[in-house]
Scaffold this active site. Structure first.
Site, PDB file in Angstrom:
ATOM      1  N   THR A 158       0.827  -1.205   0.000  1.00 34.57           N
ATOM      2  CA  THR A 158       0.000   0.000   0.000  1.00 34.57           C
ATOM      3  C   THR A 158       0.863   1.259   0.000  1.00 34.57           C
ATOM      4  O   THR A 158       1.961   1.249   0.534  1.00 34.57           O
ATOM      5  CB  THR A 158      -0.879  -0.048   1.264  1.00 34.57           C
ATOM      6  OG1 THR A 158      -1.808  -1.105   1.092  1.00 34.57           O
ATOM      7  CG2 THR A 158      -1.624   1.246   1.516  1.00 34.57           C
ATOM      8  N   GLY A 164      -4.650  -5.095   7.322  1.00 38.59           N
ATOM      9  CA  GLY A 164      -5.805  -4.212   7.389  1.00 38.59           C
ATOM     10  C   GLY A 164      -6.849  -4.587   8.427  1.00 38.59           C
ATOM     11  O   GLY A 164      -7.410  -3.720   9.105  1.00 38.59           O
ATOM     12  N   THR A 173      -0.057   1.294   6.805  1.00 39.16           N
ATOM     13  CA  THR A 173       0.113   0.116   5.953  1.00 39.16           C
ATOM     14  C   THR A 173       0.291  -1.091   6.855  1.00 39.16           C
ATOM     15  O   THR A 173       0.951  -1.010   7.885  1.00 39.16           O
ATOM     16  CB  THR A 173       1.321   0.246   5.012  1.00 39.16           C
ATOM     17  OG1 THR A 173       1.552  -1.034   4.392  1.00 39.16           O
ATOM     18  CG2 THR A 173       2.586   0.669   5.739  1.00 39.16           C
ATOM     19  N   GLY A 174      -0.319  -2.208   6.468  1.00 38.71           N
ATOM     20  CA  GLY A 174      -0.182  -3.405   7.293  1.00 38.71           C
ATOM     21  C   GLY A 174      -1.395  -4.290   7.176  1.00 38.71           C
ATOM     22  O   GLY A 174      -2.192  -4.153   6.235  1.00 38.71           O
ATOM     23  N   ARG A 196     -13.871  -7.849  -0.144  1.00 42.16           N
ATOM     24  CA  ARG A 196     -13.055  -7.506   1.036  1.00 42.16           C
ATOM     25  C   ARG A 196     -12.494  -6.075   0.923  1.00 42.16           C
ATOM     26  O   ARG A 196     -11.961  -5.682  -0.097  1.00 42.16           O
ATOM     27  CB  ARG A 196     -11.909  -8.504   1.164  1.00 42.16           C
ATOM     28  CG  ARG A 196     -11.007  -8.271   2.378  1.00 42.16           C
ATOM     29  CD  ARG A 196      -9.806  -7.415   2.057  1.00 42.16           C
ATOM     30  NE  ARG A 196      -8.943  -7.232   3.236  1.00 42.16           N
ATOM     31  CZ  ARG A 196      -7.919  -6.385   3.286  1.00 42.16           C
ATOM     32  NH1 ARG A 196      -7.626  -5.658   2.240  1.00 42.16           N
ATOM     33  NH2 ARG A 196      -7.204  -6.271   4.372  1.00 42.16           N
ATOM     34  N   VAL A 197     -12.643  -5.314   1.982  1.00 40.33           N
ATOM     35  CA  VAL A 197     -12.075  -3.966   2.041  1.00 40.33           C
ATOM     36  C   VAL A 197     -11.199  -3.890   3.282  1.00 40.33           C
ATOM     37  O   VAL A 197     -11.591  -4.355   4.356  1.00 40.33           O
ATOM     38  CB  VAL A 197     -13.195  -2.898   2.113  1.00 40.33           C
ATOM     39  CG1 VAL A 197     -12.588  -1.506   2.239  1.00 40.33           C
ATOM     40  CG2 VAL A 197     -14.094  -2.963   0.877  1.00 40.33           C
ATOM     41  N   GLY A 198     -10.026  -3.316   3.144  1.00 40.34           N
ATOM     42  CA  GLY A 198      -9.108  -3.171   4.281  1.00 40.34           C
ATOM     43  C   GLY A 198      -9.236  -1.818   4.950  1.00 40.34           C
ATOM     44  O   GLY A 198     -10.246  -1.117   4.812  1.00 40.34           O
ATOM     45  N   ASP A 199      -8.197  -1.448   5.668  1.00 37.48           N
ATOM     46  CA  ASP A 199      -8.219  -0.201   6.443  1.00 37.48           C
ATOM     47  C   ASP A 199      -7.961   1.045   5.594  1.00 37.48           C
ATOM     48  O   ASP A 199      -8.339   2.151   5.982  1.00 37.48           O
ATOM     49  CB  ASP A 199      -7.149  -0.263   7.538  1.00 37.48           C
ATOM     50  CG  ASP A 199      -5.750  -0.455   6.949  1.00 37.48           C
ATOM     51  OD1 ASP A 199      -5.588  -1.356   6.093  1.00 37.48           O
ATOM     52  OD2 ASP A 199      -4.829   0.290   7.322  1.00 37.48           O
TER      53      ASP A 199
HETATM   54  N1  ASP Z   1      -3.529  -2.233   4.722  1.00 36.92           N
HETATM   55  C1  ASP Z   1      -3.753  -2.748   3.403  1.00 36.92           C
HETATM   56  C2  ASP Z   1      -5.002  -3.588   3.391  1.00 36.92           C
HETATM   57  O1  ASP Z   1      -5.257  -4.280   4.347  1.00 36.92           O
HETATM   58  C3  ASP Z   1      -2.634  -3.595   2.918  1.00 36.92           C
HETATM   59  C4  ASP Z   1      -1.305  -2.910   2.872  1.00 36.92           C
HETATM   60  O2  ASP Z   1      -0.982  -2.101   3.741  1.00 36.92           O
HETATM   61  O3  ASP Z   1      -0.546  -3.207   1.926  1.00 36.92           O
HETATM   62  O4  ASP Z   1      -5.709  -3.588   2.402  1.00 36.92           O
END
Ligand code: ASP
Length: 309
Positions: free
Chosen positions: A176, A230, A227-228, A204-207
């Site tokens: 990300t 999610g 980033t991480g 699916r949706v992340g943070d």
């Molecule tokens: N945080 C992002 C997600 O969960 C992934 C990422 O940080 O690369 O979609």
């Protein structure tokens, strides 16, 4: 004049030994440097924090190296579904999109949601209809095709495994991208953009597009892009948590950012990192993984471009 500054990230995670060659590392550094310099020069010329974070993220989205825009990972159905968000710390206006396809620069669509709609968050078909109303051009799927990403997807295809990762199976690297900036007027902003996880399904949706989780900005406290993993960053309401520690516990930017990443996120099992600035131009970039693609520059003369600890 206020100290002005910018920080960017291209994802946090672990790199499998041998995957990073000097040539590849040079490419990552060059891409980070290009986004950083463009954003910084914009601030130097008196541009706003919102303009700087959007521009820096656009450049990272245009690079195939990062999991956003052009380099977005493949979903379970061999498509790309992208998420992005932006927030203006001066006005608390925010815009976000998720599950969008074919858009070259998702961060700009998020900004248009913020500035050209009455809403904060548009998803899927609705977000695409909004983009159509604004005459966005749609890129062909070939624009988003990348051999490495496709191979990562083939490795997971037809399994229930999804991966927060844009490398091989054992590797876990979050690609990300994001930017935070403080301009000459002491206004701050944050932007984040992602392709999510390889082989993700069910919408699916992340943070990353969630205001307060993966992205947040308020002049009173800080601007944050995460980033991480999610799912953990959503549960930890990570970006807003940093702001809360500053506001309610009077912690410094650096102390609050570290507390959230090294203690609070780690305690619930999450891994990743964040970039942060405050309205005085201070910068923090903590992560609890082996590395995080990151860079920062301040008008006080400091510049950092780094991958590992
Ligand atoms: N945080 C992002 C997600 O969960 C992934 C990422 O940080 O690369 O979609």
């Amino acid at each position: 004049m206020n100290t002005f500054s910018i920080a960017i990230h291209g994802g946090a995670g672990t790199l499998v030994k041998g995957m990073m060659t000097p040539e590849l590392e040079a490419k990552y550094r060059a891409a980070l440097k290009s986004a950083l310099t463009t954003g910084y020069e914009l601030l130097e010329q008196g541009g706003t924090a919102v303009d700087a974070v959007e521009r820096a993220v656009q450049i990272l989205e245009d690079s195939p190296l990062f999991n956003a825009g052009k380099g977005a990972v493949f979903t379970a159905t061999e498509t790309h579904e992208m998420d992005a968000s932006i927030m203006d710390g001066k006005t608390l206006n925010a815009g976000a999109v998720s599950l969008i396809t074919g858009i070259k620069n998702p961060v700009s669509l998020a900004r248009d949601v913020m500035e050209k709609s009455e809403h904060v968050f548009l998803a899927g078909e609705g977000a695409m209809a909004f983009a159509k109303d604004l005459n966005y051009a749609l890129e062909d799927t070939s624009y988003f095709y990348d051999e490495l990403r496709h191979q990562q997807w083939l490795d997971l295809k037809d399994t229930d495994t999804f991966q927060l990762d844009h490398s091989t199976k054992k590797d876990s690297k979050f690609g990300t991208v994001g930017a935070v900036a403080c301009d000459k007027d002491g206004n701050i902003a944050a932007a984040t953009s992602t392709g999510g996880m390889t082989n993700k399904k069910w919408g699916r949706v992340g943070d990353s597009p969630m205001i307060g989780a993966g992205n947040y900005a308020h002049n009173k406290t800080c601007a944050i892009s995460c980033t991480g993993s999610g799912e953990f960053f959503i549960r930890g309401v990570v970006a807003y948590d940093v702001a809360c520690l500053i506001e309610h516990k009077q912690m410094s930017l650096e102390a609050a950012a570290k507390e959230v990443i090294h203690t609070r996120v780690a305690e619930i099992g999450g891994d990743g990192g964040l970039i942060a600035v405050d309205a005085k131009g201070n910068i923090a970039m903590p992560f609890n993984t082996e590395g995080m693609y990151r860079a920062s520059r301040s008008s006080e003369g400091t510049e950092t471009i780094a991958i590992y600890k």
